[in-house]
Scaffold this motif. Structure first.
Motif, PDB file in Angstrom:
ATOM      1  N   LYS A  52       0.866  -1.182   0.000  1.00  0.00           N
ATOM      2  CA  LYS A  52       0.000   0.000   0.000  1.00  0.00           C
ATOM      3  C   LYS A  52       0.898   1.225   0.000  1.00  0.00           C
ATOM      4  O   LYS A  52       2.095   1.136   0.281  1.00  0.00           O
ATOM      5  N   LEU A  53       0.306   2.371  -0.268  1.00  0.00           N
ATOM      6  CA  LEU A  53       1.014   3.636  -0.160  1.00  0.00           C
ATOM      7  C   LEU A  53       0.249   4.550   0.783  1.00  0.00           C
ATOM      8  O   LEU A  53      -0.984   4.599   0.730  1.00  0.00           O
ATOM      9  N   LEU A  54       0.974   5.247   1.624  1.00  0.00           N
ATOM     10  CA  LEU A  54       0.397   6.271   2.481  1.00  0.00           C
ATOM     11  C   LEU A  54       0.683   7.603   1.804  1.00  0.00           C
ATOM     12  O   LEU A  54       1.842   7.920   1.524  1.00  0.00           O
ATOM     13  N   ALA A  55      -0.351   8.341   1.505  1.00  0.00           N
ATOM     14  CA  ALA A  55      -0.196   9.635   0.846  1.00  0.00           C
ATOM     15  C   ALA A  55      -0.656  10.717   1.822  1.00  0.00           C
ATOM     16  O   ALA A  55      -1.819  10.749   2.216  1.00  0.00           O
ATOM     17  N   ILE A  56       0.274  11.568   2.208  1.00  0.00           N
ATOM     18  CA  ILE A  56      -0.026  12.641   3.155  1.00  0.00           C
ATOM     19  C   ILE A  56      -0.048  13.945   2.382  1.00  0.00           C
ATOM     20  O   ILE A  56       0.973  14.386   1.854  1.00  0.00           O
ATOM     21  N   GLY A  57      -1.241  14.526   2.287  1.00  0.00           N
ATOM     22  CA  GLY A  57      -1.406  15.770   1.543  1.00  0.00           C
ATOM     23  C   GLY A  57      -1.413  16.968   2.469  1.00  0.00           C
ATOM     24  O   GLY A  57      -2.010  16.933   3.541  1.00  0.00           O
ATOM     25  N   ARG A  58      -0.728  18.016   2.055  1.00  0.00           N
ATOM     26  CA  ARG A  58      -0.668  19.264   2.809  1.00  0.00           C
ATOM     27  C   ARG A  58      -1.011  20.411   1.879  1.00  0.00           C
ATOM     28  O   ARG A  58      -0.564  20.459   0.741  1.00  0.00           O
ATOM     29  N   PHE A  59      -1.828  21.334   2.392  1.00  0.00           N
ATOM     30  CA  PHE A  59      -2.084  22.541   1.634  1.00  0.00           C
ATOM     31  C   PHE A  59      -0.779  23.313   1.503  1.00  0.00           C
ATOM     32  O   PHE A  59       0.019  23.363   2.432  1.00  0.00           O
ATOM     33  N   THR A  60      -0.546  23.885   0.349  1.00  0.00           N
ATOM     34  CA  THR A  60       0.653  24.685   0.132  1.00  0.00           C
ATOM     35  C   THR A  60       0.434  26.083   0.713  1.00  0.00           C
ATOM     36  O   THR A  60      -0.690  26.454   1.087  1.00  0.00           O
ATOM     37  N   ALA A  61       1.493  26.865   0.767  1.00  0.00           N
ATOM     38  CA  ALA A  61       1.390  28.244   1.262  1.00  0.00           C
ATOM     39  C   ALA A  61       0.457  29.070   0.383  1.00  0.00           C
ATOM     40  O   ALA A  61      -0.171  30.022   0.845  1.00  0.00           O
ATOM     41  N   LYS A  62       0.346  28.674  -0.857  1.00  0.00           N
ATOM     42  CA  LYS A  62      -0.508  29.372  -1.828  1.00  0.00           C
ATOM     43  C   LYS A  62      -2.002  29.131  -1.566  1.00  0.00           C
ATOM     44  O   LYS A  62      -2.849  29.880  -2.034  1.00  0.00           O
ATOM     45  N   ALA A  63      -2.346  28.107  -0.801  1.00  0.00           N
ATOM     46  CA  ALA A  63      -3.738  27.663  -0.618  1.00  0.00           C
ATOM     47  C   ALA A  63      -4.474  28.502   0.420  1.00  0.00           C
ATOM     48  O   ALA A  63      -4.595  28.125   1.574  1.00  0.00           O
ATOM     49  N   THR A  64      -4.973  29.615  -0.014  1.00  0.00           N
ATOM     50  CA  THR A  64      -5.815  30.439   0.864  1.00  0.00           C
ATOM     51  C   THR A  64      -7.251  29.937   0.777  1.00  0.00           C
ATOM     52  O   THR A  64      -7.629  29.292  -0.219  1.00  0.00           O
ATOM     53  N   PRO A  65      -8.070  30.215   1.785  1.00  0.00           N
ATOM     54  CA  PRO A  65      -9.475  29.793   1.706  1.00  0.00           C
ATOM     55  C   PRO A  65     -10.191  30.324   0.460  1.00  0.00           C
ATOM     56  O   PRO A  65     -10.984  29.613  -0.152  1.00  0.00           O
ATOM     57  N   SER A  66      -9.887  31.540   0.061  1.00  0.00           N
ATOM     58  CA  SER A  66     -10.562  32.092  -1.115  1.00  0.00           C
ATOM     59  C   SER A  66     -10.172  31.375  -2.404  1.00  0.00           C
ATOM     60  O   SER A  66     -10.964  31.309  -3.344  1.00  0.00           O
ATOM     61  N   LEU A  67      -8.951  30.808  -2.450  1.00  0.00           N
ATOM     62  CA  LEU A  67      -8.529  30.064  -3.639  1.00  0.00           C
ATOM     63  C   LEU A  67      -8.981  28.597  -3.592  1.00  0.00           C
ATOM     64  O   LEU A  67      -9.341  28.026  -4.616  1.00  0.00           O
ATOM     65  N   SER A  68      -8.951  27.993  -2.415  1.00  0.00           N
ATOM     66  CA  SER A  68      -9.247  26.556  -2.348  1.00  0.00           C
ATOM     67  C   SER A  68     -10.740  26.245  -2.258  1.00  0.00           C
ATOM     68  O   SER A  68     -11.176  25.214  -2.785  1.00  0.00           O
ATOM     69  N   LYS A  69     -11.523  27.094  -1.651  1.00  0.00           N
ATOM     70  CA  LYS A  69     -12.951  26.793  -1.469  1.00  0.00           C
ATOM     71  C   LYS A  69     -13.688  26.540  -2.787  1.00  0.00           C
ATOM     72  O   LYS A  69     -14.435  25.569  -2.895  1.00  0.00           O
ATOM     73  N   PRO A  70     -13.492  27.331  -3.834  1.00  0.00           N
ATOM     74  CA  PRO A  70     -14.191  27.057  -5.096  1.00  0.00           C
ATOM     75  C   PRO A  70     -13.765  25.741  -5.760  1.00  0.00           C
ATOM     76  O   PRO A  70     -14.510  25.164  -6.546  1.00  0.00           O
ATOM     77  N   VAL A  71     -12.568  25.247  -5.447  1.00  0.00           N
ATOM     78  CA  VAL A  71     -12.045  24.031  -6.065  1.00  0.00           C
ATOM     79  C   VAL A  71     -12.531  22.770  -5.327  1.00  0.00           C
ATOM     80  O   VAL A  71     -12.544  21.684  -5.902  1.00  0.00           O
ATOM     81  N   LEU A  72     -12.938  22.912  -4.070  1.00  0.00           N
ATOM     82  CA  LEU A  72     -13.263  21.745  -3.246  1.00  0.00           C
ATOM     83  C   LEU A  72     -14.355  20.838  -3.812  1.00  0.00           C
ATOM     84  O   LEU A  72     -14.206  19.617  -3.757  1.00  0.00           O
TER      85      LEU A  72
END
Length: 149
Positions: A52-72
């Motif tokens: 199996k693979l464990l994939a740990i995702g982290r928001f980047t510094a670029k990921a502001t709520p205003s940028l990420s919310k429309p993409v969710l």
């Protein structure tokens, strides 16, 4: 020195020798402890397949709520597709809400990176993943050998 004191010292020395031997055996059977202390190749008895693979995702510094919310919404749809296609086995949110964690039904880290980078947050540069290969716990093999009689 009295005989009683000598016996107490012998008991303590024996105890510490046993503890040292136990610690050495743990280092010998633990791939992570061995790797932390040396760059020598693993003992072939400790090598296991990646299952199996464990994939740990982290928001980047670029990921502001205003940028990420429309993409969710599209991110969730695409993640569900990966789950329904059997690529993701389990998925979680990190308690600090800094990203997601997937246990993936893949064995190739490159394939996992390619799939995860195609997700909308990855394409927007808003999330990045660390991929960790997982496998069976190799010291369990010791349980399979017959005990000495």
């Amino acid at each position: 020195m009295t005989r009683n004191t000598a016996n107490k010292i012998a008991v303590h020395v024996t105890h510490w020798i046993k503890l040292a031997g136990f610690a050495a055996s743990l280092v010998a059977i633990s791939p992570t402890a061995s790797l932390a202390q040396t760059t020598r190749p693993l003992d072939p008895a400790l090598v296991v397949p990646t299952t199996k693979l464990l994939a740990i995702g982290r928001f980047t510094a670029k990921a502001t709520p205003s940028l990420s919310k429309p993409v969710l919404p599209s991110e969730v749809r695409e993640t569900v597709r990966l789950y329904l296609n059997g690529k993701i086995d389990q998925w979680f949110i990190q308690q600090d809400q800094s990203g997601v964690v997937f246990i993936m039904n893949l064995t190739d880290p490159k394939e996992a990176h390619e799939l995860l980078e195609k997700l909308p947050l990855g394409q927007a540069g808003l999330m990045e993943f660390q991929i960790i290969p997982l496998g069976p716990i190799s010291p369990l093999r010791m349980l399979l050998s017959e005990p000495a009689k």
